[in-house]
Design a protein around this motif. Structure first.
Motif, mmCIF file in Angstrom:
data_model
loop_
_atom_site.group_PDB
_atom_site.id
_atom_site.type_symbol
_atom_site.label_atom_id
_atom_site.label_comp_id
_atom_site.label_asym_id
_atom_site.label_seq_id
_atom_site.Cartn_x
_atom_site.Cartn_y
_atom_site.Cartn_z
ATOM 1 N N ARG B 30 0.814 -1.203 0.000
ATOM 2 C CA ARG B 30 0.000 0.000 0.000
ATOM 3 C C ARG B 30 0.855 1.262 0.000
ATOM 4 O O ARG B 30 0.477 2.283 -0.572
ATOM 5 N N ALA B 31 2.006 1.183 0.662
ATOM 6 C CA ALA B 31 2.893 2.343 0.693
ATOM 7 C C ALA B 31 3.780 2.394 -0.552
ATOM 8 O O ALA B 31 4.722 3.176 -0.614
ATOM 9 N N GLY B 32 3.499 1.523 -1.518
ATOM 10 C CA GLY B 32 4.245 1.562 -2.764
ATOM 11 C C GLY B 32 5.605 0.892 -2.714
ATOM 12 O O GLY B 32 6.459 1.162 -3.544
ATOM 13 N N VAL B 33 5.835 0.013 -1.731
ATOM 14 C CA VAL B 33 7.089 -0.735 -1.682
ATOM 15 C C VAL B 33 6.798 -2.154 -2.146
ATOM 16 O O VAL B 33 5.887 -2.797 -1.640
ATOM 17 N N PHE B 34 7.582 -2.632 -3.108
ATOM 18 C CA PHE B 34 7.367 -3.991 -3.600
ATOM 19 C C PHE B 34 8.225 -4.941 -2.779
ATOM 20 O O PHE B 34 9.124 -5.579 -3.288
ATOM 21 N N SER B 35 7.938 -5.006 -1.480
ATOM 22 C CA SER B 35 8.714 -5.884 -0.598
ATOM 23 C C SER B 35 7.962 -7.190 -0.399
ATOM 24 O O SER B 35 6.748 -7.208 -0.254
ATOM 25 N N LEU B 36 8.715 -8.289 -0.398
ATOM 26 C CA LEU B 36 8.111 -9.604 -0.163
ATOM 27 C C LEU B 36 8.683 -10.214 1.104
ATOM 28 O O LEU B 36 8.710 -11.426 1.265
ATOM 29 N N ALA B 37 9.158 -9.353 2.027
ATOM 30 C CA ALA B 37 9.937 -9.853 3.157
ATOM 31 C C ALA B 37 9.090 -10.433 4.285
ATOM 32 O O ALA B 37 9.644 -10.988 5.233
ATOM 33 N N THR B 38 7.755 -10.307 4.200
ATOM 34 C CA THR B 38 6.902 -10.737 5.313
ATOM 35 C C THR B 38 7.238 -12.138 5.827
ATOM 36 O O THR B 38 7.290 -12.354 7.043
ATOM 37 N N ALA B 39 7.489 -13.076 4.913
ATOM 38 C CA ALA B 39 7.763 -14.450 5.340
ATOM 39 C C ALA B 39 8.952 -14.492 6.291
ATOM 40 O O ALA B 39 8.882 -15.111 7.365
ATOM 41 N N ALA B 40 10.050 -13.816 5.921
ATOM 42 C CA ALA B 40 11.245 -13.849 6.773
ATOM 43 C C ALA B 40 11.018 -13.089 8.072
ATOM 44 O O ALA B 40 11.480 -13.513 9.137
ATOM 45 N N LEU B 41 10.283 -11.973 8.008
ATOM 46 C CA LEU B 41 10.022 -11.202 9.228
ATOM 47 C C LEU B 41 9.189 -12.025 10.207
ATOM 48 O O LEU B 41 9.439 -12.018 11.418
ATOM 49 N N GLN B 99 16.009 -15.814 1.649
ATOM 50 C CA GLN B 99 16.966 -16.918 1.481
ATOM 51 C C GLN B 99 18.066 -16.844 2.545
ATOM 52 O O GLN B 99 18.483 -17.868 3.081
ATOM 53 N N ILE B 100 18.523 -15.625 2.833
ATOM 54 C CA ILE B 100 19.563 -15.468 3.858
ATOM 55 C C ILE B 100 19.007 -15.927 5.207
ATOM 56 O O ILE B 100 19.667 -16.672 5.938
ATOM 57 N N PHE B 204 9.117 -20.811 6.744
ATOM 58 C CA PHE B 204 9.109 -19.370 6.517
ATOM 59 C C PHE B 204 9.834 -18.986 5.232
ATOM 60 O O PHE B 204 10.380 -17.911 5.111
ATOM 61 N N GLY B 205 9.851 -19.876 4.272
ATOM 62 C CA GLY B 205 10.599 -19.636 3.041
ATOM 63 C C GLY B 205 9.717 -19.111 1.921
ATOM 64 O O GLY B 205 8.699 -18.452 2.135
ATOM 65 N N PHE B 206 10.146 -19.446 0.720
ATOM 66 C CA PHE B 206 9.515 -18.968 -0.504
ATOM 67 C C PHE B 206 8.025 -19.318 -0.552
ATOM 68 O O PHE B 206 7.203 -18.571 -1.053
ATOM 69 N N HIS B 207 7.674 -20.478 0.027
ATOM 70 C CA HIS B 207 6.291 -20.938 -0.062
ATOM 71 C C HIS B 207 5.352 -20.020 0.710
ATOM 72 O O HIS B 207 4.272 -19.670 0.231
ATOM 73 N N LEU B 208 5.779 -19.609 1.899
ATOM 74 C CA LEU B 208 4.945 -18.701 2.702
ATOM 75 C C LEU B 208 4.806 -17.358 1.986
ATOM 76 O O LEU B 208 3.730 -16.755 1.986
ATOM 77 N N LEU B 209 5.898 -16.923 1.364
ATOM 78 C CA LEU B 209 5.859 -15.680 0.583
ATOM 79 C C LEU B 209 4.739 -15.738 -0.451
ATOM 80 O O LEU B 209 3.917 -14.824 -0.539
#
Lengths: 296, 288
Positions: B30-41, B99-100, B204-209
Motif C-alpha cells: 500500500r505504501a508503494g514498496v514492492f517488498s516480499l519480506a513478510t515471510a522472513a520477518l 533466502q539469507i 518461513f521460506g519462498f512458499h509462505l511468501l
C-alpha cells in the motif's frame, strides 16, 4: 585440487548460463521477471526422463525436452503476460501471474511423477572417465560443457548476426519505435519466449543427467541462483548474464569446496544483497534500475 | 453441533494467523514498496519467541513482545537499503533476504535447532488470543487507512514525484510502513510459535511468501477488506474442493493468473467498486 574444482565450476557455469540467459532475455525484452522459468526448466528434465523411460534414445529425449519447454514457455507468455502488457501493469502483475503459472506446472508435474524423485535408467549416458594432468573429467561433463558452449554460440549468432536478432534487440530498446518500423512485437515476444524456454529445457536435461535426480521441485534453487546471476550481470544484459554465470559457478563451487558447507547459500544471497545496494545495474547492465521510463 | 465446530477450529486458527501476515504484506504494498519480506520477518518473530520459550524459559507474554520488537527492528533495518531500490529490484532484494534468513537459520543449529527445527515450545496461545490479535491488527490497519497516513501512502503509491512535491517524505513514510509490517509479521509469527509446538525454517521460506502474497492479490490491495476476503477464500476453498485435494495448488495458481489478469484490483475491491458504481447510477436516475 584447485584445478579440479575450477574445472567442475566451469561445467556448472555452463548450465547456469543456459538457465539464466533465457531469464535475462525475457526480462530485457519485456521487463517481466518470469518466475515460471524454474518450472519450465523442470519440465525439460521430466520430458527427457519420460522419453528415455518409454524406451526412446537420449538424443530424442533431448530434442523433445527442448521443444516441449519452448512451447510451454510460449504458452506462459500468451496466457499470463499478453493481457497484462496491454494494461501496463506487467512489472507487478507479471510476477504474480508467473508465480501462478509456476504453481500450476509444478503441481501437475508432482502428480505425474507421484511426488517421487525420478532417476534415469543405469548407463543412459555412458559412464566414461578421462584422466589427464592429474584431473578427472567424465564424458558427461564434457558433453555438458560442449552442449552449453554450442547453445550459447547459437544464441549469440541469432541475437547479434541475424535479422531476427536485430528485431529482438530493436524491441528490447524501444517497443514503440520498433512498431513504427514495421516489427510485430507480439511475434518477437513469442519467439523470444520459445528460445528462452528451449534453453531452460536443455539446462534441465543436463542437470537431470548430471545429478541423476529429477523431481518437481528441482527448478526452485536454480530460479533463486538465476536471480543472483542476472542481478550480478545486470538485468536484461546477455553478455552480463554469461559473465555472471561464469563468476557464480566458480564462486559457488569454490565456497562449497573450501568453506563450511551450510554457509554457501548465505554467502551467495548476502553477496546478491550487497550488489543490489552498491551497483544495482550489475556489471554490464544499462543504467535504468528497473524503471519502465523511456520505453513507452 | 459442537463437534462440527470443533472440527473447524484449526482452520479458524490458521485463518487468524495468516490474516495478520496478510496485513503485514498489505501495508508495504500500500505504501508503494514492492517488498516480499513478510515471510522472513514472521520467521524472525517466531524464532525469537521460540528461543525465548525453549532456551531461556521466559514467560509467553515476554516472548510475544520480543518477537514483535525483533520483527519490527529487522524491518526498519531492511527498509534503509530498500529505499535505494525500486520495483523489481526491491522484490529480488527481499527474496534474497528470505533466502539469507532460511540458510542462516539452518546453519545456526545450536541456537535455532537447524534443519530439524525448534521443538517443544509450550502451547499457550489458543483461538481466543489469536482472535483478539487479528481484530486488533484489522483495527490498526483500518485506522491507518482512514487517517492522514493512509492518504500519504496513497499519494506515494500513485506518484512519488507528486507525493514529494506535497511535502510527504517518501523515505520516512515507507520506513513507517515497513515498521508496521515488521511488527505485524513478528507478532503473528510469535503467536504461531506458541500455537504450533514446533518451528521449521522452511516453513518461513519462498512458499509462505507466495501464500501471503496470494491472499492480498486475490482479495485486493486497496482496502482493509481485501486481505480479510482473500485470506478467507484461499483458506476455505481447499476445504470445499476436498475431492480436488491433489490439484489444490493448480486451482491456487490458476486463480492468481485469472485474478491479476481480469480483476487486477482483487475480488473484494472489484465488488466494492461495482456496488458503489451501482449506487451512484441509481441516485443519478432518481434525483429525489
Amino acid at each position: 585440487m584447485l584445478a579440479q574444482q575450477l574445472l567442475n565450476g566451469l561445467v556448472v557455469s555452463g548450465v547456469y548460463a543456459l538457465f539464466s540467459l533465457g531469464f535475462t532475455l525475457v526480462f530485457g525484452i519485456q521487463r517481466i521477471l518470469n518466475l515460471a522459468h524454474g518450472a519450465i526448466f523442470m519440465t525439460g528434465a521430466m520430458v527427457a526422463y519420460y522419453t528415455v523411460s518409454a524406451g526412446g534414445p537420449l538424443w530424442l529425449g533431448f530434442v523433445l525436452a527442448i521443444l516441449a519447454s519452448g512451447i510451454l514457455s510460449v504458452i506462459v507468455e500468451l496466457v499470463c503476460f499478453r493481457r497484462l502488457r496491454k494494461t501496463g501493469d506487467e512489472e507487478f502483475g507479471g510476477i504474480i501471474s508467473s508465480i501462478g503459472a509456476g504453481l500450476v506446472i509444478t503441481t501437475i508435474a508432482q502428480q505425474v511423477s507421484s511426488t517421487q524423485i525420478l532417476r534415469f535408467p543405469f548407463e543412459t549416458f555412458p559412464v566414461v572417465i578421462y584422466r589427464f594432468w592429474g584431473l578427472r573429467v567424465s564424458m558427461l561433463q564434457l558433453f555438458m560443457a560442449g552442449a552449453a558452449i554450442v547453445l550459447v554460440l547459437v544464441l549469440g549468432y541469432f541475437i547479434y548476426r541475424t535479422s531476427f536478432g536485430r528485431r529482438v534487440r530493436a524491441v528490447t530498446d524501444n517497443e514503440h519505435a520498433s512498431m513504427l518500423m514495421g516489427i510485430n512485437p507480439n511475434m518477437i515476444y513469442a519467439q523470444t519466449y520459445f528460445v528462452a524456454g528451449a534453453l531452460a529445457g536443455a539446462a534441465g536435461v543436463l542437470v537431470g543427467l548430471a545429478f541423476n535426480s529429477i523431481s518437481f521441485v528441482m527448478g526452485e534453487p536454480y530460479l533463486m541462483f538465476a536471480f543472483a546471476i542476472i542481478i550480478l550481470g545486470g538485468l536484461g544484459s546477455i553478455p552480463g548474464a554469461l559473465l555472471a554465470s561464469l563468476v557464480f559457478g566458480m564462486v559457488q563451487t569454490l565456497t562449497i569446496a573450501y568453506l563450511p558447507s551450510g554457509l554457501t547459500d548465505t554467502i551467495i544471497f548476502a553477496a546478491l544483497f550487497l550488489i543490489l545496494l552498491v551497483r544495482p545495474n550489475g556489471i554490464l547492465g544499462k543504467d535504468d534500475a528497473g524503471s519502465l521510463r523511456g520505453r513507452r | 453441533m459442537s463437534g462440527f465446530i470443533a472440527g473447524y477450529i484449526p482452520l479458524l486458527d490458521l485463518y487468524l494467523i495468516h490474516l495478520g501476515l496478510a496485513f503485514s504484506q498489505y501495508i508495504v504494498l500500500r505504501a508503494g514498496v514492492f517488498s516480499l519480506a513478510t515471510a522472513a520477518l514472521a520467521g524472525i518473530g517466531a524464532y525469537t519467541a521460540g528461543i525465548f520459550a525453549v532456551k531461556l524459559g521466559m514467560h509467553p507474554v515476554l516472548g510475544v513482545l520480543a518477537g514483535t520488537v525483533m520483527g519490527m527492528a529487522a524491518a526498519i533495518v531492511l527498509s534503509i537499503p530498500l529505499a535505494r531500490l525500486r520495483g523489481v529490484y526491491q522484490a529480488i532484494a527481499t527474496v534474497a533476504f528470505i533466502q539469507i534468513f532460511v540458510s542462516l537459520n539452518i546453519y545456526a543449529e545450536p541456537i535455532t535447532g537447524g534443519a530439524l527445527g525448534l521443538n517443544g515450545i509450550p502451547k499457550t496461545v489458543g483461538t481466543g488470543i489469536l482472535a483478539i490479535a487479528a481484530i486488533a491488527a484489522t483495527y490498526v490497519i483500518w485506522a491507518v487507512e482512514r487517517g492522514r497516513l493512509g492518504r500519504a501512502f496513497n499519494a506515494i503509491r500513485q506518484d512519488e514525484a507528486v507525493a514529494a512535491s506535497l511535502g510527504i517524505s517518501i523515505v520516512r513514510h515507507q520506513m513507517l510502513a515497513f515498521a508496521l509490517s515488521g511488527a505485524l509479521a513478528g507478532l503473528f509469527g510469535a503467536l504461531e510459535a506458541y500455537h504450533a509446538y514446533a518451528l521449521d525454517p522452511n516453513q518461513f521460506g519462498f512458499h509462505l511468501l507466495i501464500t501471503v502474497l496470494s491472499y492480498v492479490i486475490l482479495g485486493g490491495r486497496n482496502s482493509v477488506i481485501g486481505p480479510v476476503v482473500g485470506t478467507a477464500i484461499l483458506i476455505i476453498l481447499p476445504e470445499l474442493a476436498r475431492f480436488l485435494a491433489e490439484y489444490r495448488m493448480v486451482i491456487y495458481g490458476a486463480m492468481l493468473i485469472i485474478v491479476i489478469n481480469y480483476m487486477p484490483k482483487g475480488i473484494a475491491d472489484t465488488v466494492r467498486d461495482a456496488v458503489r458504481a451501482g449506487r451512484l447510477k441509481r441516485r443519478g436516475e432518481d434525483p429525489a
